[in-house]
Design a protein around this motif. Structure first.
Motif, PDB file in Angstrom:
ATOM      1  N   SER A   1      14.720  -4.534  -4.465  1.00 40.99           N
ATOM      2  CA  SER A   1      15.329  -3.472  -4.063  1.00 40.99           C
ATOM      3  C   SER A   1      14.414  -2.462  -4.553  1.00 40.99           C
ATOM      4  N   PHE A   2      13.850  -2.097  -5.560  1.00 45.92           N
ATOM      5  CA  PHE A   2      12.839  -1.174  -6.068  1.00 45.92           C
ATOM      6  C   PHE A   2      11.670  -1.106  -4.974  1.00 45.92           C
ATOM      7  N   PHE A   3      11.297  -2.223  -4.630  1.00 45.77           N
ATOM      8  CA  PHE A   3      10.032  -2.367  -3.929  1.00 45.77           C
ATOM      9  C   PHE A   3      10.509  -1.729  -2.458  1.00 45.77           C
ATOM     10  N   SER A   4      11.555  -2.228  -1.828  1.00 42.70           N
ATOM     11  CA  SER A   4      11.859  -1.756  -0.600  1.00 42.70           C
ATOM     12  C   SER A   4      12.089  -0.186  -0.784  1.00 42.70           C
ATOM     13  N   PHE A   5      12.750   0.378  -1.606  1.00 38.39           N
ATOM     14  CA  PHE A   5      13.065   1.604  -1.767  1.00 38.39           C
ATOM     15  C   PHE A   5      11.802   2.584  -1.785  1.00 38.39           C
ATOM     16  N   LEU A   6      10.682   2.031  -2.672  1.00 39.58           N
ATOM     17  CA  LEU A   6       9.532   2.932  -2.475  1.00 39.58           C
ATOM     18  C   LEU A   6       8.889   2.770  -1.250  1.00 39.58           C
ATOM     19  N   VAL A   7       8.776   1.759  -0.399  1.00 35.48           N
ATOM     20  CA  VAL A   7       8.308   1.514   0.763  1.00 35.48           C
ATOM     21  C   VAL A   7       8.930   2.507   1.815  1.00 35.48           C
ATOM     22  N   ASN A   8      10.301   2.151   1.769  1.00 36.60           N
ATOM     23  CA  ASN A   8      10.970   3.148   3.077  1.00 36.60           C
ATOM     24  C   ASN A   8      10.964   4.641   2.884  1.00 36.60           C
ATOM     25  N   THR A   9      10.923   4.912   1.547  1.00 37.34           N
ATOM     26  CA  THR A   9      10.867   6.365   1.366  1.00 37.34           C
ATOM     27  C   THR A   9       9.682   6.784   1.522  1.00 37.34           C
ATOM     28  N   ARG A  10       8.408   6.210   1.297  1.00 36.22           N
ATOM     29  CA  ARG A  10       7.114   6.750   1.903  1.00 36.22           C
ATOM     30  C   ARG A  10       7.038   6.801   3.183  1.00 36.22           C
TER      31      ARG A  10
ATOM     32  N   HIS B   1       0.708  -1.235   0.083  1.00 34.04           N
ATOM     33  CA  HIS B   1       0.102   0.006   0.006  1.00 34.04           C
ATOM     34  C   HIS B   1       0.733   1.194   0.097  1.00 34.04           C
ATOM     35  N   LEU B   2       1.713   1.427   0.754  1.00 33.66           N
ATOM     36  CA  LEU B   2       2.957   2.546   0.883  1.00 33.66           C
ATOM     37  C   LEU B   2       3.587   2.692  -0.487  1.00 33.66           C
ATOM     38  N   ALA B   3       3.853   1.536  -1.130  1.00 36.97           N
ATOM     39  CA  ALA B   3       4.915   1.470  -2.342  1.00 36.97           C
ATOM     40  C   ALA B   3       3.684   2.247  -3.199  1.00 36.97           C
ATOM     41  N   LEU B   4       2.546   1.881  -3.305  1.00 35.78           N
ATOM     42  CA  LEU B   4       1.551   2.540  -4.165  1.00 35.78           C
ATOM     43  C   LEU B   4       1.389   3.990  -4.086  1.00 35.78           C
ATOM     44  N   GLU B   5       1.243   4.251  -2.794  1.00 34.19           N
ATOM     45  CA  GLU B   5       1.086   5.627  -2.278  1.00 34.19           C
ATOM     46  C   GLU B   5       2.233   6.403  -3.153  1.00 34.19           C
ATOM     47  N   TYR B   6       3.432   5.905  -2.976  1.00 32.26           N
ATOM     48  CA  TYR B   6       4.753   6.748  -3.305  1.00 32.26           C
ATOM     49  C   TYR B   6       4.724   6.926  -4.862  1.00 32.26           C
ATOM     50  N   LEU B   7       4.197   5.677  -5.665  1.00 29.54           N
ATOM     51  CA  LEU B   7       4.121   5.718  -7.156  1.00 29.54           C
ATOM     52  C   LEU B   7       3.115   6.894  -7.490  1.00 29.54           C
ATOM     53  N   HIS B   8       1.931   6.949  -6.692  1.00 29.22           N
ATOM     54  CA  HIS B   8       1.164   8.192  -7.137  1.00 29.22           C
ATOM     55  C   HIS B   8       1.681   9.403  -6.836  1.00 29.22           C
ATOM     56  N   HIS B   9       2.407   9.414  -5.823  1.00 27.09           N
ATOM     57  CA  HIS B   9       3.270  10.806  -5.394  1.00 27.09           C
ATOM     58  C   HIS B   9       4.460  11.009  -6.431  1.00 27.09           C
ATOM     59  N   SER B  10       4.828  10.269  -7.129  1.00 23.91           N
ATOM     60  CA  SER B  10       5.589  10.219  -8.160  1.00 23.91           C
ATOM     61  C   SER B  10       5.190  10.584  -9.517  1.00 23.91           C
ATOM     62  N   LYS B  11       4.043  10.408  -9.600  1.00 26.98           N
ATOM     63  CA  LYS B  11       3.108  10.571 -11.073  1.00 26.98           C
ATOM     64  C   LYS B  11       3.611   9.564 -11.851  1.00 26.98           C
ATOM     65  N   ILE B  12       3.826   8.336 -11.480  1.00 24.79           N
ATOM     66  CA  ILE B  12       4.066   7.349 -12.158  1.00 24.79           C
ATOM     67  C   ILE B  12       3.039   6.345 -12.337  1.00 24.79           C
ATOM     68  N   ALA B  13       2.069   6.412 -11.611  1.00 28.82           N
ATOM     69  CA  ALA B  13       0.799   5.390 -11.252  1.00 28.82           C
ATOM     70  C   ALA B  13      -0.426   5.599 -12.423  1.00 28.82           C
TER      71      ALA B  13
ATOM     72  N   GLU C   1       9.508   7.321   5.528  1.00 25.03           N
ATOM     73  CA  GLU C   1      10.023   8.668   5.923  1.00 25.03           C
ATOM     74  C   GLU C   1       9.546   9.947   5.671  1.00 25.03           C
ATOM     75  N   MET C   2       8.914   9.824   4.368  1.00 27.82           N
ATOM     76  CA  MET C   2       8.220  11.212   4.060  1.00 27.82           C
ATOM     77  C   MET C   2       7.040  11.031   5.237  1.00 27.82           C
ATOM     78  N   LEU C   3       6.011  10.070   5.610  1.00 27.00           N
ATOM     79  CA  LEU C   3       5.235  10.204   6.591  1.00 27.00           C
ATOM     80  C   LEU C   3       5.997  10.378   8.099  1.00 27.00           C
ATOM     81  N   LYS C   4       7.035   9.999   8.269  1.00 27.74           N
ATOM     82  CA  LYS C   4       7.692  10.336   9.488  1.00 27.74           C
ATOM     83  C   LYS C   4       7.997  11.836   9.671  1.00 27.74           C
ATOM     84  N   ALA C   5       8.736  12.318   8.553  1.00 25.55           N
ATOM     85  CA  ALA C   5       8.844  13.667   8.680  1.00 25.55           C
ATOM     86  C   ALA C   5       7.656  14.696   8.703  1.00 25.55           C
ATOM     87  N   GLU C   6       6.398  14.123   8.235  1.00 26.21           N
ATOM     88  CA  GLU C   6       5.248  14.803   8.589  1.00 26.21           C
ATOM     89  C   GLU C   6       4.533  14.449   9.905  1.00 26.21           C
TER      90      GLU C   6
END
Length: 338
Positions: A308-317, A98-110, A319-324
């Motif tokens: 690796s791509f999948f883990s990158f998307l999840v963890n980046t998302r 779910h988090l990975a998909l959120e990041y894909l939409h945030h990046s406008k690749i979805a 970190e975004m939520l933590k920052a907020e």
């Protein structure tokens, strides 16, 4: 694209042990690209279904997790400890998707709304050839229209991301950065295995203290690694000085074990680490470099890079939520599933 890949490589060097299983479980898209679920008269009512967790208010249903387990291991006893562990593990992975998909939409690749509607039309045409309606399909799959939209959204979005970044250039770059993991390199490893006591914090601390003292003694030449293995190791290899033998990165050993073993230089002793088997101390005795090219290792490279791509998307998302300061409210897990 290369800049994004370099960010991934830096992330991968820190998060290698987090690589995990990737599957197609979907998420309702963010508000900026809301997907309209197809109309349906399906009798399954979402309000009557147990919710295992929510991600940004979107439910993950217990029945969806149970269906995955049934596909993986049919007829597994639902009261067994193994079944309950599988439920928790699959829920964690579903939340990650779910988090990975959120990041894909945030990046406008979805997927866009048009992409979604076209996919649903194509599905309806395929079902019609089988003399099956969309409602029939939803009942057969035991999912709601919203869950179908989630699945389609993930499939389109994830494939779009892979098509963009899973290139020969990136495969070659990944091979260069992690060559010993793919070229057939072998590392001869010895280990000392101590009994683990995860349910007893005091005993567990004593075990780790003992492991650290053993490492100090070995590094200080007070005792050889082989002699320490014979004296302390509970593994059958202790009798032969702890020799495990030559291993490949993607061989018979668990990934956690390989990660630590392949990070060692010849003669180097690892820090202690815990697995389901106990507390380990590793030593690298020798390294034999491999000869495989990146083209020969392509299937393994592709699998590792996808993870690796999948883990990158999840963890980046995350970190975004933590920052907020939104992570805890964004992901809410039913207490029965914790």
């Amino acid at each position: 694209m290369i800049s994004h890949f370099h960010n991934l490589i830096r992330f991968h060097s820190r998060q290698l042990s987090c690589l995990g299983f990737v599957a197609c479980v979907l998420l309702q898209t963010p508000a900026e690209a809301t997907v309209v679920a197809p109309p349906s008269s399906t009798t399954a009512t979402d309000t009557a279904r147990e919710i295992a967790a929510t991600v940004n208010g979107k439910p993950i249903y217990a029945s969806a997790i149970d269906t995955q387990i049934e596909l993986l291991i049919p007829n597994l006893d639902r009261k067994s400890a193994r079944y309950q562990k599988l439920r928790r593990d699959l829920l964690a992975k579903t939340i990650d998707r779910h988090l990975a998909l959120e990041y894909l939409h945030h990046s406008k690749i979805a997927a866009s709304n048009d992409d979604m509607q076209l996919a649903i039309i194509r599905l309806e045409k395929r079902l019609k050839l089988k003399q099956q309606s969309l409602d029939d399909y939803l009942r057969e799959q035991k999912i709601s229209p919203a869950e179908l939209s989630h699945r389609i959204d993930w499939q389109i979005s994830w494939n779009r991301y892979l098509n963009k970044y899973l290139s020969d250039t990136n495969l070659q770059k990944y091979f260069t950065d992690y060559k010993s993991q793919f070229d057939g390199t072998t590392s001869e490893i010895s280990q000392i295995l101590l009994a683990s006591h995860p349910a007893d914090p005091a005993k567990q601390k004593a075990t780790f203290d003992q492991a650290k003292q053993i490492i100090r003694d070995v590094r200080g030449d007070t005792i050889s690694f082989s002699a320490a293995a014979k004296k302390y190791s509970i593994s059958p290899t202790g009798k032969t000085g702890g020799l495990v033998g030559a291993i490949k990165y993607r061989g018979s050993m668990p990934l956690q074990f390989s990660n630590i073993a392949f990070a060692l230089k010849v003669g180097e002793v690892s820090v202690p680490f815990e697995s389901e088997f106990g507390v380990h101390i590793l030593r690298c005795n020798s390294i034999k470099m491999g000869t495989r090219t990146w083209q020969q290792a392509r299937p393994q490279l592709r699998e590792a890079l996808v993870e690796s791509f999948f883990s990158f998307l999840v963890n980046t998302r995350r970190e975004m939520l933590k920052a907020e300061n939104k992570l805890e409210k964004h992901i809410e897990i039913n207490s029965a599933w914790q």
